[in-house]
Design a protein around this motif. Sequence first.
Motif, PDB file in Angstrom:
ATOM      1  N   VAL A   6       0.838  -1.202   0.000  1.00 32.58           N
ATOM      2  CA  VAL A   6       0.000   0.000   0.000  1.00 32.58           C
ATOM      3  C   VAL A   6       0.871   1.250   0.000  1.00 32.58           C
ATOM      4  O   VAL A   6       1.813   1.368   0.785  1.00 32.58           O
ATOM      5  CB  VAL A   6      -0.943  -0.012   1.222  1.00 32.58           C
ATOM      6  N   GLU A   7       0.540   2.193  -0.888  1.00 34.50           N
ATOM      7  CA  GLU A   7       1.308   3.436  -0.976  1.00 34.50           C
ATOM      8  C   GLU A   7       0.835   4.483   0.019  1.00 34.50           C
ATOM      9  O   GLU A   7       1.633   5.261   0.544  1.00 34.50           O
ATOM     10  CB  GLU A   7       1.222   4.000  -2.391  1.00 34.50           C
ATOM     11  N   GLU A   8      -0.471   4.520   0.244  1.00 30.47           N
ATOM     12  CA  GLU A   8      -0.980   5.490   1.213  1.00 30.47           C
ATOM     13  C   GLU A   8      -2.404   5.138   1.617  1.00 30.47           C
ATOM     14  O   GLU A   8      -3.104   4.388   0.933  1.00 30.47           O
ATOM     15  CB  GLU A   8      -0.938   6.915   0.658  1.00 30.47           C
ATOM     16  N   VAL A 140      -5.456  -9.049   1.368  1.00 30.85           N
ATOM     17  CA  VAL A 140      -6.621  -8.674   2.173  1.00 30.85           C
ATOM     18  C   VAL A 140      -6.777  -7.160   2.075  1.00 30.85           C
ATOM     19  O   VAL A 140      -5.889  -6.415   2.489  1.00 30.85           O
ATOM     20  CB  VAL A 140      -6.450  -9.098   3.646  1.00 30.85           C
ATOM     21  N   ASP A 141      -7.879  -6.716   1.489  1.00 27.18           N
ATOM     22  CA  ASP A 141      -8.080  -5.284   1.217  1.00 27.18           C
ATOM     23  C   ASP A 141      -6.892  -4.701   0.460  1.00 27.18           C
ATOM     24  O   ASP A 141      -6.486  -3.556   0.681  1.00 27.18           O
ATOM     25  CB  ASP A 141      -8.329  -4.504   2.510  1.00 27.18           C
ATOM     26  N   GLY A 142      -6.310  -5.527  -0.419  1.00 30.25           N
ATOM     27  CA  GLY A 142      -5.211  -5.067  -1.250  1.00 30.25           C
ATOM     28  C   GLY A 142      -3.848  -5.125  -0.604  1.00 30.25           C
ATOM     29  O   GLY A 142      -2.857  -4.722  -1.218  1.00 30.25           O
ATOM     30  N   VAL A 143      -3.760  -5.637   0.621  1.00 36.21           N
ATOM     31  CA  VAL A 143      -2.481  -5.727   1.336  1.00 36.21           C
ATOM     32  C   VAL A 143      -1.915  -7.133   1.172  1.00 36.21           C
ATOM     33  O   VAL A 143      -2.587  -8.119   1.489  1.00 36.21           O
ATOM     34  CB  VAL A 143      -2.658  -5.415   2.834  1.00 36.21           C
ATOM     35  N   SER A 144      -0.698  -7.232   0.670  1.00 32.90           N
ATOM     36  CA  SER A 144      -0.039  -8.525   0.517  1.00 32.90           C
ATOM     37  C   SER A 144       0.360  -9.059   1.888  1.00 32.90           C
ATOM     38  O   SER A 144       1.127  -8.425   2.616  1.00 32.90           O
ATOM     39  CB  SER A 144       1.213  -8.377  -0.362  1.00 32.90           C
ATOM     40  N   LEU A 145      -0.167 -10.239   2.235  1.00 26.61           N
ATOM     41  CA  LEU A 145       0.083 -10.826   3.546  1.00 26.61           C
ATOM     42  C   LEU A 145       0.499 -12.284   3.408  1.00 26.61           C
ATOM     43  O   LEU A 145       0.155 -12.953   2.430  1.00 26.61           O
ATOM     44  CB  LEU A 145      -1.174 -10.742   4.420  1.00 26.61           C
ATOM     45  N   THR A 146       1.216 -12.766   4.409  1.00 26.16           N
ATOM     46  CA  THR A 146       1.600 -14.169   4.479  1.00 26.16           C
ATOM     47  C   THR A 146       0.661 -14.894   5.432  1.00 26.16           C
ATOM     48  O   THR A 146       0.428 -14.429   6.555  1.00 26.16           O
ATOM     49  CB  THR A 146       3.048 -14.319   4.975  1.00 26.16           C
ATOM     50  N   VAL A 147       0.120 -16.009   4.983  1.00 28.28           N
ATOM     51  CA  VAL A 147      -0.799 -16.793   5.812  1.00 28.28           C
ATOM     52  C   VAL A 147      -0.010 -17.458   6.937  1.00 28.28           C
ATOM     53  O   VAL A 147       0.911 -18.240   6.693  1.00 28.28           O
ATOM     54  CB  VAL A 147      -1.521 -17.858   4.966  1.00 28.28           C
ATOM     55  N   THR A 162       4.132  -1.626  11.251  1.00 30.20           N
ATOM     56  CA  THR A 162       4.077  -0.840  10.017  1.00 30.20           C
ATOM     57  C   THR A 162       2.775  -1.085   9.274  1.00 30.20           C
ATOM     58  O   THR A 162       2.104  -0.142   8.821  1.00 30.20           O
ATOM     59  CB  THR A 162       5.271  -1.189   9.105  1.00 30.20           C
ATOM     60  N   THR A 163       2.389  -2.348   9.137  1.00 31.25           N
ATOM     61  CA  THR A 163       1.141  -2.681   8.450  1.00 31.25           C
ATOM     62  C   THR A 163      -0.061  -2.156   9.222  1.00 31.25           C
ATOM     63  O   THR A 163      -1.026  -1.658   8.635  1.00 31.25           O
ATOM     64  CB  THR A 163       1.025  -4.205   8.264  1.00 31.25           C
ATOM     65  N   LEU A 164      -0.009  -2.250  10.531  1.00 33.65           N
ATOM     66  CA  LEU A 164      -1.120  -1.777  11.356  1.00 33.65           C
ATOM     67  C   LEU A 164      -1.319  -0.273  11.236  1.00 33.65           C
ATOM     68  O   LEU A 164      -2.450   0.218  11.243  1.00 33.65           O
ATOM     69  CB  LEU A 164      -0.881  -2.152  12.820  1.00 33.65           C
ATOM     70  N   SER A 165      -0.221   0.472  11.101  1.00 29.16           N
ATOM     71  CA  SER A 165      -0.334   1.930  11.082  1.00 29.16           C
ATOM     72  C   SER A 165      -0.531   2.507   9.685  1.00 29.16           C
ATOM     73  O   SER A 165      -1.139   3.571   9.539  1.00 29.16           O
ATOM     74  CB  SER A 165       0.908   2.564  11.721  1.00 29.16           C
ATOM     75  N   LEU A 166      -0.041   1.813   8.649  1.00 31.17           N
ATOM     76  CA  LEU A 166      -0.057   2.383   7.304  1.00 31.17           C
ATOM     77  C   LEU A 166      -1.146   1.819   6.399  1.00 31.17           C
ATOM     78  O   LEU A 166      -1.230   2.207   5.228  1.00 31.17           O
ATOM     79  CB  LEU A 166       1.309   2.189   6.634  1.00 31.17           C
TER      80      LEU A 166
END
Length: 202
Positions: A6-8, A140-147, A162-166
């Motif tokens: 995610v960029e922003e 998930v909602d466009g965020v690349s995540l590792t299962v 970082t993921t939680l805040s951005l």
Amino acid sequence: MFTGIVEELGELTELRALDGAARLSIRGAAVAEGTRHGDSIAVNGVCLTVAGIDGDVFTADVMKETLDRTALGSLAPGARVNLERAVRADQRLGGHIVQGHVDGTGVVAGREPSEHWETVRFTLPPGLARYVVEKGSIAVDGVSLTVAALHDDGFSVGLIPTTLSLTTLGRRAPGDLVNLEVDVIAKYVERLTEAHRTRAAS
């Protein structure tokens, strides 16, 4: 194509209903910079085409089917959204291959905070379960995540600060609807092996 990085965090400023569709107006200074009519921007993981741009606000038209099949239809003005411009060929692929074609929606089933990260659990439509593997990728909602783990009705991921805040994932509460896109490579492999099995059986 996108990478799930995610960029922003943008803001939905208007959702205007049209005949069988809707027009979204979204504020996002970073993604609006250099963006032109016809460019692609992923909004919460949904690939949308820029229909117009005015300063740091861009507009995109969304068909009713997209509103029905994704979580975009549940948004209201003021909602924060994950934004990512389409990746260029000369950029690093920081996440994984994300098409912006949502496969289904899930629900935040629970959150377990810890000192340095947070475990978040999501439900998963049964038809998508076969494409999700432990340590594999999912958007998930466009965020690349590792299962991190698989469950009977879904999966869980570990989110770093970082993921939680951005991204919007730091704000999602149990019961919230999210967009899911499984790894497209898994779908291609399934399709190819199905064709092989069909030929072998005939």
